[in-house]
Design a protein around this motif. Structure first.
Motif, PDB file in Angstrom:
ATOM      1  N   ASP A   1       0.717  -1.056  -0.137  1.00 13.87           N
ATOM      2  CA  ASP A   1       0.078   0.019   0.236  1.00 13.87           C
ATOM      3  C   ASP A   1       0.885   1.288  -0.108  1.00 13.87           C
ATOM      4  OD1 ASP A   1      -2.242  -1.722   0.164  1.00 13.87           O
ATOM      5  OD2 ASP A   1      -2.561  -1.433   2.221  1.00 13.87           O
ATOM      6  N   GLY A   2       1.975   1.126   0.604  1.00 13.48           N
ATOM      7  CA  GLY A   2       2.939   2.189   0.640  1.00 13.48           C
ATOM      8  C   GLY A   2       3.465   2.682  -0.478  1.00 13.48           C
ATOM      9  N   VAL A   3       3.972   1.747  -0.917  1.00 16.75           N
ATOM     10  CA  VAL A   3       4.441   1.939  -2.227  1.00 16.75           C
ATOM     11  C   VAL A   3       3.674   2.432  -3.353  1.00 16.75           C
ATOM     12  CG1 VAL A   3       5.889   0.617  -4.589  1.00 16.75           C
ATOM     13  CG2 VAL A   3       6.676   0.195  -1.840  1.00 16.75           C
ATOM     14  N   ASP A   4       2.523   1.963  -3.389  1.00 18.02           N
ATOM     15  CA  ASP A   4       1.500   2.422  -4.362  1.00 18.02           C
ATOM     16  C   ASP A   4       1.229   4.049  -4.101  1.00 18.02           C
ATOM     17  OD1 ASP A   4       0.969   0.014  -5.670  1.00 18.02           O
ATOM     18  OD2 ASP A   4      -0.751  -0.292  -4.419  1.00 18.02           O
ATOM     19  N   LEU A   5       0.928   4.376  -2.858  1.00 18.39           N
ATOM     20  CA  LEU A   5       0.728   5.808  -2.497  1.00 18.39           C
ATOM     21  C   LEU A   5       2.063   6.559  -2.924  1.00 18.39           C
ATOM     22  CD1 LEU A   5      -0.678   5.360   1.399  1.00 18.39           C
ATOM     23  CD2 LEU A   5      -1.803   6.338  -1.097  1.00 18.39           C
ATOM     24  N   LEU A   6       3.223   6.329  -2.834  1.00 19.87           N
ATOM     25  CA  LEU A   6       4.616   7.102  -3.241  1.00 19.87           C
ATOM     26  C   LEU A   6       4.596   7.052  -4.635  1.00 19.87           C
ATOM     27  CD1 LEU A   6       7.008   5.324  -0.674  1.00 19.87           C
ATOM     28  CD2 LEU A   6       6.138   7.677  -0.515  1.00 19.87           C
ATOM     29  N   LEU A   7       4.166   5.892  -5.395  1.00 12.90           N
ATOM     30  CA  LEU A   7       4.415   5.945  -6.883  1.00 12.90           C
ATOM     31  C   LEU A   7       3.246   6.864  -7.486  1.00 12.90           C
ATOM     32  CD1 LEU A   7       5.171   2.405  -7.622  1.00 12.90           C
ATOM     33  CD2 LEU A   7       6.606   4.283  -7.666  1.00 12.90           C
ATOM     34  N   ALA A   8       1.977   7.004  -6.840  1.00 11.01           N
ATOM     35  CA  ALA A   8       0.840   7.890  -7.218  1.00 11.01           C
ATOM     36  C   ALA A   8       1.033   9.164  -7.080  1.00 11.01           C
ATOM     37  CB  ALA A   8      -0.458   7.283  -6.330  1.00 11.01           C
ATOM     38  N   ARG A   9       2.245   9.679  -6.068  1.00 11.86           N
ATOM     39  CA  ARG A   9       2.297  10.844  -6.011  1.00 11.86           C
ATOM     40  C   ARG A   9       3.765  11.392  -6.692  1.00 11.86           C
ATOM     41  NH1 ARG A   9       0.364  13.712  -1.070  1.00 11.86           N
ATOM     42  NH2 ARG A   9      -1.375  12.543  -0.393  1.00 11.86           N
ATOM     43  N   ARG A  10       4.114  10.163  -7.800  1.00  9.48           N
ATOM     44  CA  ARG A  10       5.334  10.484  -8.599  1.00  9.48           C
ATOM     45  C   ARG A  10       6.704  10.783  -7.738  1.00  9.48           C
ATOM     46  NH1 ARG A  10       5.433  10.451 -13.590  1.00  9.48           N
ATOM     47  NH2 ARG A  10       6.980  12.147 -13.900  1.00  9.48           N
ATOM     48  N   ILE A  11       6.833   9.892  -6.830  1.00  6.93           N
ATOM     49  CA  ILE A  11       8.190   9.961  -5.900  1.00  6.93           C
ATOM     50  C   ILE A  11       8.845   8.598  -6.178  1.00  6.93           C
ATOM     51  CG2 ILE A  11       8.835   9.568  -3.558  1.00  6.93           C
ATOM     52  CD1 ILE A  11       6.401  10.926  -2.778  1.00  6.93           C
ATOM     53  N   ASP A  12      10.263   8.691  -6.468  1.00  6.37           N
ATOM     54  CA  ASP A  12      10.912   7.558  -6.494  1.00  6.37           C
ATOM     55  C   ASP A  12      11.172   6.734  -5.126  1.00  6.37           C
ATOM     56  OD1 ASP A  12      11.889   7.694  -9.377  1.00  6.37           O
ATOM     57  OD2 ASP A  12      13.441   9.330  -8.847  1.00  6.37           O
ATOM     58  N   VAL A  13      11.394   5.265  -5.417  1.00  4.55           N
ATOM     59  CA  VAL A  13      11.245   4.578  -4.124  1.00  4.55           C
ATOM     60  C   VAL A  13      12.451   3.602  -4.341  1.00  4.55           C
ATOM     61  CG1 VAL A  13       9.817   2.955  -2.912  1.00  4.55           C
ATOM     62  CG2 VAL A  13       8.619   4.603  -4.248  1.00  4.55           C
ATOM     63  N   ILE A  14      13.051   3.696  -3.320  1.00  4.47           N
ATOM     64  CA  ILE A  14      13.959   2.379  -2.702  1.00  4.47           C
ATOM     65  C   ILE A  14      13.748   1.962  -1.734  1.00  4.47           C
ATOM     66  CG2 ILE A  14      16.544   1.918  -2.395  1.00  4.47           C
ATOM     67  CD1 ILE A  14      17.155   4.713  -3.810  1.00  4.47           C
ATOM     68  N   LEU A  15      13.548   0.578  -1.691  1.00 10.26           N
ATOM     69  CA  LEU A  15      13.091  -0.232  -0.535  1.00 10.26           C
ATOM     70  C   LEU A  15      14.656  -0.832  -0.099  1.00 10.26           C
ATOM     71  CD1 LEU A  15      10.043  -2.114  -1.758  1.00 10.26           C
ATOM     72  CD2 LEU A  15      10.269  -0.114  -0.491  1.00 10.26           C
ATOM     73  N   MET A  16      14.753  -0.747   1.292  1.00  8.95           N
ATOM     74  CA  MET A  16      15.861  -1.187   1.907  1.00  8.95           C
ATOM     75  C   MET A  16      15.657  -2.470   2.718  1.00  8.95           C
ATOM     76  SD  MET A  16      18.650   0.261   4.623  1.00  8.95           S
ATOM     77  CE  MET A  16      19.157   1.501   3.718  1.00  8.95           C
ATOM     78  N   ASP A  17      16.074  -3.816   2.465  1.00  7.00           N
ATOM     79  CA  ASP A  17      15.726  -4.899   3.040  1.00  7.00           C
ATOM     80  C   ASP A  17      16.184  -5.125   4.415  1.00  7.00           C
ATOM     81  OD1 ASP A  17      18.300  -5.946   2.234  1.00  7.00           O
ATOM     82  OD2 ASP A  17      17.280  -7.298   0.699  1.00  7.00           O
ATOM     83  N   LEU A  18      16.569  -6.102   4.984  1.00 10.01           N
ATOM     84  CA  LEU A  18      16.940  -6.536   6.249  1.00 10.01           C
ATOM     85  C   LEU A  18      18.523  -6.604   6.448  1.00 10.01           C
ATOM     86  CD1 LEU A  18      14.129  -7.835   5.887  1.00 10.01           C
ATOM     87  CD2 LEU A  18      14.801  -9.669   7.817  1.00 10.01           C
TER      88      LEU A  18
END
Length: 247
Positions: free
Chosen positions: A132-149
């Motif tokens: 859900d969070g990634v969808d919200l970020l992309l809908a606002r045209r924000i680049d996303v990097i996820l950092m795993d464990l």
């Protein structure tokens, strides 16, 4: 004696996606803004300076040549002990109100590591919040990097390892489905340990009896690798078809 990063035969994987939004902001002469959200790795733990403040000087230095008039800032919105559902509830104030071009979301550790009496979110709750969070970020045209464990002894016990591997895989799958990138910290730290033969005594905070949190050495090297991956992903971003947007 500190080990020079060039002496470590292991480097972070290249990001799967170019950072188009951040690149366009820099081309438009900024100001560019990066928000880091997450738990203790982001917030800082045990007096060790957190990772978000470390790559800033490197990013500014590397971008000064191609984007001499642009500015870039990294804002830390980490809260120790949190997991994706709680972080998602902070998005309005701690992410969207800041109008970032890039969000780095460090996620997944606490749902694996926290004991049951602390009522951690389930695997399903964590991955749903991440989706859900990634969808919200992309809908606002924000680049996303996820950092795993992080790859540390606290997550490698017989009781935790299968959960840790499943979470790493889930983060990777979500990123692939959504078309965003992952800073593969688990893979990077595992290769440091297995290939570069860097001991856990060096990689883990010596003051942390839980053997969960990264040392200053690890945090510094991780931040340098992250900065390099960001620069590479900006350099690979194609220019906008309609020209550079105004700042």
């Amino acid at each position: 004696m500190a080990l020079d990063p060039s002496q470590i035969p292991v480097h972070a994987a290249t990001f799967e996606q170019p950072l188009i939004i951040l690149a366009n902001r820099l081309r438009a002469e900024g100001p560019a803004r990066v928000v880091a959200i997450g738990s203790s790795t982001t917030a800082g733990e045990g007096g060790i300076a957190p990772y978000p403040q470390r790559p800033l000087a490197e990013l500014r230095n590397r971008f000064r040549g191609p984007f001499p008039k642009a500015t870039i800032d990294v804002i830390n919105r980490g809260v120790g002990g949190e997991e994706a559902p709680a972080e998602l509830r902070r998005f309005d104030h701690d992410v969207f109100d800041l109008n970032p071009d890039l969000v780095i979301w460090q996620v997944g550790t606490n749902s694996v590591w926290q004991p049951a009496d602390q009522n951690p979110p389930s695997f399903r709750e964590t991955t749903q919040a991440l989706n859900d969070g990634v969808d919200l970020l992309l809908a606002r045209r924000i680049d996303v990097i996820l950092m795993d464990l992080q790859y540390v002894p606290a997550l490698l016990t017989p009781a935790k390892i299968d959960k840790a591997l499943a979470m790493v895989d889930a983060i990777s799958q979500i990123a692939h489905t959504k078309g965003v990138s992952v800073f593969r910290r688990f893979e990077l730290m595992k290769a440091w340990h297995d290939v570069a033969e860097i001991s856990f005594d060096r990689m883990v905070d010596p003051g942390d009896d839980t053997r969960l949190h990264a040392s200053d050495w690890t945090t510094e090297k991780m931040a340098a690798q992250l900065a390099g991956a960001i620069v590479d992903a900006v350099n690979r971003a194609p220019p906008p078809s309609g020209g550079v947007p105004s700042s």
